[in-house]
Design a protein around this motif. Structure first.
Motif, PDB file in Angstrom:
ATOM      1  N   HIS A 129       0.860  -1.193   0.000  1.00 54.12           N
ATOM      2  CA  HIS A 129       0.000   0.000   0.000  1.00 54.12           C
ATOM      3  C   HIS A 129       0.895   1.241   0.000  1.00 54.12           C
ATOM      4  CE1 HIS A 129      -3.622  -2.376   1.241  1.00 54.12           C
ATOM      5  NE2 HIS A 129      -2.664  -3.188   1.647  1.00 54.12           N
ATOM      6  N   ALA A 130       0.342   2.349  -0.482  1.00 53.19           N
ATOM      7  CA  ALA A 130       1.119   3.595  -0.475  1.00 53.19           C
ATOM      8  C   ALA A 130       1.344   4.033   0.973  1.00 53.19           C
ATOM      9  CB  ALA A 130       0.348   4.673  -1.226  1.00 53.19           C
ATOM     10  N   PRO A 131       2.447   4.753   1.237  1.00 50.23           N
ATOM     11  CA  PRO A 131       2.649   5.223   2.611  1.00 50.23           C
ATOM     12  C   PRO A 131       1.538   6.188   3.014  1.00 50.23           C
ATOM     13  CG  PRO A 131       4.268   6.206   1.119  1.00 50.23           C
ATOM     14  CD  PRO A 131       3.500   5.191   0.326  1.00 50.23           C
ATOM     15  N   GLN A 132       1.128   6.136   4.281  1.00 45.70           N
ATOM     16  CA  GLN A 132       0.111   7.087   4.749  1.00 45.70           C
ATOM     17  C   GLN A 132       0.728   8.487   4.736  1.00 45.70           C
ATOM     18  OE1 GLN A 132      -2.866   8.379   4.914  1.00 45.70           O
ATOM     19  NE2 GLN A 132      -3.596   6.576   5.992  1.00 45.70           N
ATOM     20  N   THR A 133      -0.044   9.470   4.350  1.00 42.57           N
ATOM     21  CA  THR A 133       0.428  10.855   4.434  1.00 42.57           C
ATOM     22  C   THR A 133      -0.569  11.643   5.274  1.00 42.57           C
ATOM     23  OG1 THR A 133      -0.698  11.456   2.393  1.00 42.57           O
ATOM     24  CG2 THR A 133       1.583  10.768   2.187  1.00 42.57           C
ATOM     25  N   TYR A 134      -0.142  12.815   5.741  1.00 48.93           N
ATOM     26  CA  TYR A 134      -0.921  13.539   6.737  1.00 48.93           C
ATOM     27  C   TYR A 134      -0.921  15.035   6.474  1.00 48.93           C
ATOM     28  CZ  TYR A 134      -0.101   9.238   9.398  1.00 48.93           C
ATOM     29  OH  TYR A 134      -0.037   7.927   9.799  1.00 48.93           O
ATOM     30  N   GLY A 135      -1.825  15.719   7.151  1.00 53.28           N
ATOM     31  CA  GLY A 135      -1.777  17.164   7.268  1.00 53.28           C
ATOM     32  C   GLY A 135      -1.776  17.490   8.749  1.00 53.28           C
ATOM     33  N   ILE A 136      -1.399  18.726   9.078  1.00 54.75           N
ATOM     34  CA  ILE A 136      -1.617  19.186  10.456  1.00 54.75           C
ATOM     35  C   ILE A 136      -2.760  20.190  10.390  1.00 54.75           C
ATOM     36  CG2 ILE A 136       0.295  20.855  10.237  1.00 54.75           C
ATOM     37  CD1 ILE A 136       0.460  20.896  13.274  1.00 54.75           C
ATOM     38  N   GLY A 137      -3.748  19.989  11.244  1.00 55.45           N
ATOM     39  CA  GLY A 137      -4.885  20.901  11.308  1.00 55.45           C
ATOM     40  C   GLY A 137      -4.818  21.713  12.589  1.00 55.45           C
ATOM     41  N   LEU A 138      -4.840  23.045  12.433  1.00 51.76           N
ATOM     42  CA  LEU A 138      -4.852  23.915  13.612  1.00 51.76           C
ATOM     43  C   LEU A 138      -6.216  24.564  13.674  1.00 51.76           C
ATOM     44  CD1 LEU A 138      -1.883  24.778  11.883  1.00 51.76           C
ATOM     45  CD2 LEU A 138      -1.424  24.911  14.321  1.00 51.76           C
ATOM     46  N   LYS A 139      -6.741  24.708  14.867  1.00 52.11           N
ATOM     47  CA  LYS A 139      -8.108  25.227  14.966  1.00 52.11           C
ATOM     48  C   LYS A 139      -8.257  26.157  16.172  1.00 52.11           C
ATOM     49  CE  LYS A 139     -12.759  23.609  16.089  1.00 52.11           C
ATOM     50  NZ  LYS A 139     -13.671  22.476  16.212  1.00 52.11           N
ATOM     51  N   GLU A 140      -9.058  27.189  15.966  1.00 51.77           N
ATOM     52  CA  GLU A 140      -9.464  28.050  17.085  1.00 51.77           C
ATOM     53  C   GLU A 140     -10.982  28.140  17.088  1.00 51.77           C
ATOM     54  OE1 GLU A 140      -5.576  31.021  16.937  1.00 51.77           O
ATOM     55  OE2 GLU A 140      -7.512  31.776  16.303  1.00 51.77           O
ATOM     56  N   LEU A 141     -11.507  28.299  18.273  1.00 46.36           N
ATOM     57  CA  LEU A 141     -12.935  28.524  18.406  1.00 46.36           C
ATOM     58  C   LEU A 141     -13.116  29.982  18.805  1.00 46.36           C
ATOM     59  CD1 LEU A 141     -15.360  26.648  18.219  1.00 46.36           C
ATOM     60  CD2 LEU A 141     -15.274  26.404  20.692  1.00 46.36           C
ATOM     61  N   TRP A 142     -13.987  30.672  18.104  1.00 45.92           N
ATOM     62  CA  TRP A 142     -14.235  32.091  18.378  1.00 45.92           C
ATOM     63  C   TRP A 142     -15.701  32.313  18.730  1.00 45.92           C
ATOM     64  CZ3 TRP A 142     -11.202  36.756  17.393  1.00 45.92           C
ATOM     65  CH2 TRP A 142      -9.855  36.496  17.152  1.00 45.92           C
ATOM     66  N   GLU A 143     -15.903  33.299  19.586  1.00 42.18           N
ATOM     67  CA  GLU A 143     -17.253  33.798  19.813  1.00 42.18           C
ATOM     68  C   GLU A 143     -17.330  35.108  19.041  1.00 42.18           C
ATOM     69  OE1 GLU A 143     -19.410  33.428  23.917  1.00 42.18           O
ATOM     70  OE2 GLU A 143     -18.400  35.362  23.740  1.00 42.18           O
ATOM     71  N   LEU A 144     -18.257  35.199  18.094  1.00 42.30           N
ATOM     72  CA  LEU A 144     -18.316  36.369  17.211  1.00 42.30           C
ATOM     73  C   LEU A 144     -19.410  37.335  17.663  1.00 42.30           C
ATOM     74  CD1 LEU A 144     -17.981  34.744  13.667  1.00 42.30           C
ATOM     75  CD2 LEU A 144     -16.181  35.693  15.120  1.00 42.30           C
ATOM     76  N   PRO A 145     -19.245  38.615  17.316  1.00 40.02           N
ATOM     77  CA  PRO A 145     -20.337  39.558  17.594  1.00 40.02           C
ATOM     78  C   PRO A 145     -21.572  39.131  16.790  1.00 40.02           C
ATOM     79  CG  PRO A 145     -18.415  40.686  16.644  1.00 40.02           C
ATOM     80  CD  PRO A 145     -18.106  39.239  16.634  1.00 40.02           C
TER      81      PRO A 145
END
Ligand SMILES: Cc1cc2nc3c(=O)[nH]c(=O)nc-3n(C[C@H](O)[C@H](O)[C@H](O)COP(=O)(O)OP(=O)(O)OC[C@H]3O[C@@H](n4cnc5c(N)ncnc54)[C@H](O)[C@@H]3O)c2cc1C
Ligand code: SF4
Length: 549
Positions: free
Chosen positions: A204-220
């Motif tokens: 099988h092909a090697p597994q590849t990845y991404g890095i996901g960065l996330k913020e949670l905001w409270e909006l007006p």
């Protein structure tokens, strides 16, 4: 080693209380209330280590709990507006929806907190009699006489950094199962061991990845549009660095804003965290956040290898489910529905095997069910999109990927056959001397922030006096090789500032690991160019304390 440990016996042991693990547990109990099922979760509570976008395709939930709406599932915001943009340094171009391949449409999907959804799934599982143990990391595997997996061993508690036993020392327990389902999510530590031991990735092909960065905001209130889903590609990334943003408005004034960077990026000076912070300063994005308040932060790896990289799913005594195997549809950034569906398929195969009095063998019916399933079709149709992006860059690769999806949609085949990825992510970095250093702007404290104040918002906590859970195979390598060749990229790819190169009074550089800050994203385990960093589970319950990520 296991003789001196206490043990418990179950029909099925599941590692990880994400959508895959909880779906498997629920399905097993739906099929037979008499099957004993336990779920181990390294977070202090279910959901504490879950981080996702998340726009979910409800197909998984519909199959698992058809009455989820009436039962109060926290799935309340349908997608009402779906937009895709290309960003330049100062401007933007919106792609009309009719040009978007229908495969990418979010019509019928919902914006949720996957962490909250997992908490709700855990309640459903417990009501059916599943035993869930949060705060217990599965640190090791137990094998039977024929090499089959017979159980997992939880980490010891109360071990000091220097290895001595503290007064609260409690040895880990053995949890034995006739079958063990591994549902650790992307780059699971046990999954990694199992894949290597049983050669599951061969062919099988090697597994590849991404890095996901996330913020949670409270909006007006005036800037909050529940149901709005926005994605972008382009700025601040260059043509050869893949990735993009997501921005989802849901619930009571909440917005999930995040950035995914493919970990096959080449420039060792790149910092995914700083690219995300810079993205928020774009003249189109900044005004959407101003007046709001950032309330949470976190990061997590996401599997991106697609159909080609899904390994063999079964091994003697168990199976890989969800992102431990990697079922994310990359162009849609969606994996939670496939995690639920593969959890269910493995549960059905385990139920059948248990009904026949079997234990510890191969759940081949799960593998066969996957090949016939909507999950396989979902991944197969988009199998060339990520390789096209990686090989041709954003400017050419994205239109080619869209063309490929259109052809697949209309004619049911890909004009590109089956493309290969560039190879494992750790092998993609160029040498620092050939790369251009990147100067990131200072955070403004309004829409962009530094790493430490961000980690604070993740609620991350580790006992300072426990063994460092980020193991170096060769402790001298970061300074001896990674520093001169790659300007030690760990200082930049880690989204929590865990790794530093400091120069002490003697003028000699030293590699410092601030393990207490680790948000368990697994990027170091994936991206270290020498594969010298091994992420292992710290004491159960340690790590981030995500509320609703
Ligand atoms: C930034 C980002 C955005 C995303 N956006 C979306 C989206 O919008 N829509 C979508 O459908 N999908 C999205 N995904 C993908 C989706 O989150 C995953 O496909 C999904 O979470 C996989 O579910 P899982 O149960 O396999 O693993 P996970 O959700 O990762 O859950 C694994 C669980 O196992 C636990 N665990 C791991 N190792 C151990 C151990 N050794 N012992 C005990 N417990 C352990 C973890 O703490 C965790 O709770 C996104 C992913 C990321 C990172
Ligand atoms: S140390 Fe590794 S797993 Fe922990 S936050 Fe940094 S990159 Fe992620």
């Amino acid at each position: 080693m296991s003789e001196s440990r206490e043990s418990m016996e179950f029909d099925v042991v599941i590692v990880g209380a994400g959508p895959a693990g909880l779906a498997a547990a629920i399905r097993l109990k739906q099929l037979s209330p008499d099957i004993s099922v336990c779920v181990l979760e390294k977070g202090a509570e279910v959901g504490a280590h879950i981080l996702s976008g998340a726009v979910i395709d409800p197909v998984g939930l519909n199959a698992l709990i058809p009455g989820w709406k009436e039962r109060g599932a926290p799935v309340d915001t349908p997608v009402t507006d779906d937009r895709f943009y290309f960003l330049g340094p100062a401007g933007r171009l919106r792609l009309p929806n009719f040009l978007m391949p229908p495969l990418m449409s979010n019509h019928g999907n919902y914006i949720v907190s996957l962490g909250l959804l997992c908490r709700w799934l855990a309640q459903q599982a417990e009501a059916l009699g599943v035993e869930i143990y949060p705060g217990f990391a599965a640190a090791d595997l137990e094998f039977g006489p024929n090499g089959e997996v017979t159980g997992v061993i939880t980490g010891d508690l109360g071990v000091a950094r220097d290895g001595h036993h503290k007064p609260n020392y409690t040895p880990g327990m053995v949890l034995r199962g006739k079958y063990v389902l591994i549902a650790e999510g992307a780059r699971g530590s046990l999954a990694k061991e199992i894949i290597a031991r049983f050669g599951l990735a061969q062919g099988h092909a090697p597994q590849t990845y991404g890095i996901g960065l996330k913020e949670l905001w409270e909006l007006p209130p005036e800037k909050h549009h529940p149901g709005l889903v926005m994605h972008s590609m382009g700025w601040p990334l260059d043509n050869h660095t893949g990735g993009g943003s997501f921005f989802y408005h849901y619930g009571e004034r909440l917005a999930a804003i995040g950035f995914v960077i493919h970990l096959d990026y080449r420039n060792p000076y790149l910092s995914p965290f700083d690219e995300f912070q810079r993205f928020k300063t774009h003249p189109f994005i900044r005004p959407m956040l101003e007046g709001g308040r950032r309330i949470a932060y976190g990061a997590r790896a996401i599997t991106e290898g697609g159909a080609q990289a899904v390994p063999k799913l079964v091994f003697p005594g168990g199976a890989l489910i969800g992102c431990a195997a990697g079922f994310v549809n990359v162009p849609r950034i969606k994996g939670s529905h496939n995690a639920i569906l593969t959890g269910m398929m493995a549960a059905e195969a385990a139920f059948e095997a248990l009904s026949q009095g079997r234990a510890g063998d191969l759940l081949e019916n799960y593998e066969a069910a996957y090949r016939q399933s909507s999950v396989y079709r979902d991944l197969k149709r988009v199998r060339n999109v990520k390789p096209l992006w990686s090989h041709y860059g954003t400017v050419l690769g994205v239109p080619l990927g869209a063309f490929d999806m259109w052809v697949n949609q209309l004619f049911g085949f890909s004009p590109f056959g089956t493309l290969k990825s560039k190879g494992p992510d750790y092998a993609q970095l160029m040498r620092a001397r050939d790369a251009k250093p990147i100067l990131y702007p200072k955070p403004d404290g309004v829409v962009s922030f530094d790493k430490l104040s961000s980690v604070f918002l993740s609620g991350t906590r580790h006992d300072e006096d426990e063994p460092i859970h980020l193991k170096l195979k060769d402790s001298a390598l970061p300074i001896r090789e990674n520093l001169p060749v790659y300007a030690e990229p760990a200082q930049r790819y880690c989204p929590a500032g865990v790794f530093e190169v400091v120069t002490a009074g003697d003028g000699e550089p030293r590699f410092v690991i601030n393990a207490a800050n680790c948000v368990h994203c697994k990027t170091c385990d994936i991206k270290d160019p020498a594969q010298n960093i091994v992420w292992t589970p710290p004491e159960g319950g340690d790590g981030p304390a995500y509320g609703n990520m």
